[in-house]
Scaffold this motif. Sequence first.
Motif, PDB file in Angstrom:
ATOM      1  N   ASP A  12      44.293  33.351  51.119  1.00  0.00           N
ATOM      2  CA  ASP A  12      44.723  34.704  51.469  1.00  0.00           C
ATOM      3  C   ASP A  12      45.463  34.646  52.805  1.00  0.00           C
ATOM      4  O   ASP A  12      44.850  34.527  53.862  1.00  0.00           O
ATOM      5  CB  ASP A  12      43.516  35.642  51.565  1.00  0.00           C
ATOM      6  N   ILE A  13      46.799  34.690  52.730  1.00  0.00           N
ATOM      7  CA  ILE A  13      47.608  34.618  53.951  1.00  0.00           C
ATOM      8  C   ILE A  13      48.405  35.900  54.141  1.00  0.00           C
ATOM      9  O   ILE A  13      49.426  35.909  54.828  1.00  0.00           O
ATOM     10  CB  ILE A  13      48.543  33.390  53.916  1.00  0.00           C
ATOM     11  N   GLN A  34      57.595  25.493  47.104  1.00  0.00           N
ATOM     12  CA  GLN A  34      58.560  26.468  46.616  1.00  0.00           C
ATOM     13  C   GLN A  34      58.061  27.897  46.811  1.00  0.00           C
ATOM     14  O   GLN A  34      58.857  28.833  46.823  1.00  0.00           O
ATOM     15  CB  GLN A  34      58.886  26.194  45.140  1.00  0.00           C
ATOM     16  N   THR A  35      56.750  28.076  46.994  1.00  0.00           N
ATOM     17  CA  THR A  35      56.254  29.427  47.292  1.00  0.00           C
ATOM     18  C   THR A  35      56.780  29.897  48.640  1.00  0.00           C
ATOM     19  O   THR A  35      56.915  31.110  48.871  1.00  0.00           O
ATOM     20  CB  THR A  35      54.714  29.457  47.328  1.00  0.00           C
ATOM     21  N   TRP A  47      52.768  35.610  45.309  1.00  0.00           N
ATOM     22  CA  TRP A  47      52.141  36.931  45.187  1.00  0.00           C
ATOM     23  C   TRP A  47      50.619  36.820  45.325  1.00  0.00           C
ATOM     24  O   TRP A  47      49.984  37.626  46.019  1.00  0.00           O
ATOM     25  CB  TRP A  47      52.511  37.556  43.846  1.00  0.00           C
ATOM     26  N   LYS A  48      50.031  35.819  44.679  1.00  0.00           N
ATOM     27  CA  LYS A  48      48.589  35.622  44.774  1.00  0.00           C
ATOM     28  C   LYS A  48      48.143  35.324  46.211  1.00  0.00           C
ATOM     29  O   LYS A  48      47.032  35.677  46.617  1.00  0.00           O
ATOM     30  CB  LYS A  48      48.149  34.475  43.862  1.00  0.00           C
ATOM     31  N   PHE A  49      49.015  34.683  46.983  1.00  0.00           N
ATOM     32  CA  PHE A  49      48.684  34.383  48.373  1.00  0.00           C
ATOM     33  C   PHE A  49      48.737  35.626  49.268  1.00  0.00           C
ATOM     34  O   PHE A  49      48.318  35.564  50.415  1.00  0.00           O
ATOM     35  CB  PHE A  49      49.638  33.333  48.945  1.00  0.00           C
ATOM     36  N   VAL A 109      48.536  41.361  35.006  1.00  0.00           N
ATOM     37  CA  VAL A 109      49.682  41.002  35.842  1.00  0.00           C
ATOM     38  C   VAL A 109      50.846  40.550  34.969  1.00  0.00           C
ATOM     39  O   VAL A 109      52.001  40.972  35.152  1.00  0.00           O
ATOM     40  CB  VAL A 109      49.299  39.890  36.837  1.00  0.00           C
ATOM     41  N   MET A 110      50.550  39.693  34.021  1.00  0.00           N
ATOM     42  CA  MET A 110      51.612  39.172  33.157  1.00  0.00           C
ATOM     43  C   MET A 110      52.257  40.283  32.339  1.00  0.00           C
ATOM     44  O   MET A 110      53.466  40.279  32.107  1.00  0.00           O
ATOM     45  CB  MET A 110      51.052  38.085  32.238  1.00  0.00           C
ATOM     46  N   ARG A 111      51.459  41.254  31.920  1.00  0.00           N
ATOM     47  CA  ARG A 111      52.028  42.357  31.128  1.00  0.00           C
ATOM     48  C   ARG A 111      52.846  43.308  31.984  1.00  0.00           C
ATOM     49  O   ARG A 111      53.901  43.796  31.556  1.00  0.00           O
ATOM     50  CB  ARG A 111      50.909  43.132  30.433  1.00  0.00           C
ATOM     51  N   ASN A 112      52.375  43.598  33.182  1.00  0.00           N
ATOM     52  CA  ASN A 112      52.968  44.676  33.977  1.00  0.00           C
ATOM     53  C   ASN A 112      53.929  44.213  35.058  1.00  0.00           C
ATOM     54  O   ASN A 112      54.775  45.003  35.493  1.00  0.00           O
ATOM     55  CB  ASN A 112      51.849  45.496  34.637  1.00  0.00           C
TER      56      ASN A 112
END
Length: 436
Positions: free
Chosen positions: A37-38, A223-224, A261-263, A323-326
Amino acid sequence: MRFRSTNSNDETVSFKDAVLGCLPADGGLYVPDKMADIRQIILHMDEGAGFHDLFTALAPALFADDLCPQSAPLVAQSAFNFEPELVRLDDDYSLLDLSGGPTGLFKDFGIAFLAAAVEELRKDSGRHLVLAAARGDVGVSMAHAFSGRRELNAVLVYPSGPIRGLDPSAFVPNGGNIIPIQVRGTFDDCQRIISETIRDREFASRYNVTSANTINVGRLLPQTLYYIYAFIKAKKHLSGGLAFSVPCGSFGNFIAGLYAWKFGMPVNGFIAAMNSNNVMGDFFKGMPFVPRPLTATNSPALDVRIPSNLSRLESFYRESPAVMRNMVHPAGVGDELTLMTIEYVWKKYNRHIDPHTAVAFAAAEQVAASRHWKGHTHTVVLATGHYAKYPELMHEATGKKIPSSETFRNLQKKTDPIALIPPQLDAFENAIASCF
């Protein structure tokens, strides 16, 4: 941050072990076990920060003790003498230009980091072999990043066809550390042989084998950082949402965006921009992935039948289906629209873009229209390659002749491999062993 296999939650490994080991024994790919979590670092970084500043600030949080605050700046200095550039076109679009590296490809970022990181992580533990399935300029990027690094050898595995842009003086028989091997087969054969070599534990252990393709998290995770870089540069100018449109072939770049995004990077959506092959379109609509025959297109880097990051996508889908759907919006773009988009961007913005970037821009336009994003969501289009590498296509689309560049002319020079082999594991391993 620890890593686990896409096939199991039972065991986690460090970043160092994930990079140097490359593939889990159970046949999966390594993915972050619990995301770092950054968010607070991202939100508070100044827009004037350079890419080195960003890397030095974030690397210790992402890679824990393996790249500490003391070693992270050294890796950044060793890896990056280039950086991304965010070019704002208008209120709706920006281009994230990733073509500033030695081969004009976004892959230069991940490969340069991996080379510097492996050199740092191995810490005088003997020779290491870094394998990569190579086509286009990937091999040149590998050779540039690994050349001269102590006790590291880059093994470049090419499919049938011409090999271009390599400097024979860097080859192992000539005293260098680069080993180009050509397989009488396809790119898929090259990727398969690399996976089989890594899973041959006896051989892999003897030569300390890992990979530089995006199956390796050490190639994927850096690459993130350019997604986060783009957000930091854009955040003060956003009046609405933010989305990224990503040209997708092996889907490593796309997964990197999802990880960003997850970070904690604020973002409203990702556009999975594919050419007319649209290999993952059904998958993103919730259907099983089924490989289909490929059609050659004018965006050849996106002509991938089975994405090497498929299991990471499947893992992400299992964990975050909403997440994948929206948040994920797939779009397919044909060759004619690709050319029209190159012309459109040139006439409207006075900017040349390569065909892969054009696929992403056209996909962004499609999704913006269907989602009514215009005026509400700013889309960053990843410009993944330099337009000057496609002079004939640029001339066809825009009527403008592109000046020749010595750098890109050198990338077109044909090179002979040091071995030509059938698509078989034993032949490949014998070719490597003969170099030492």
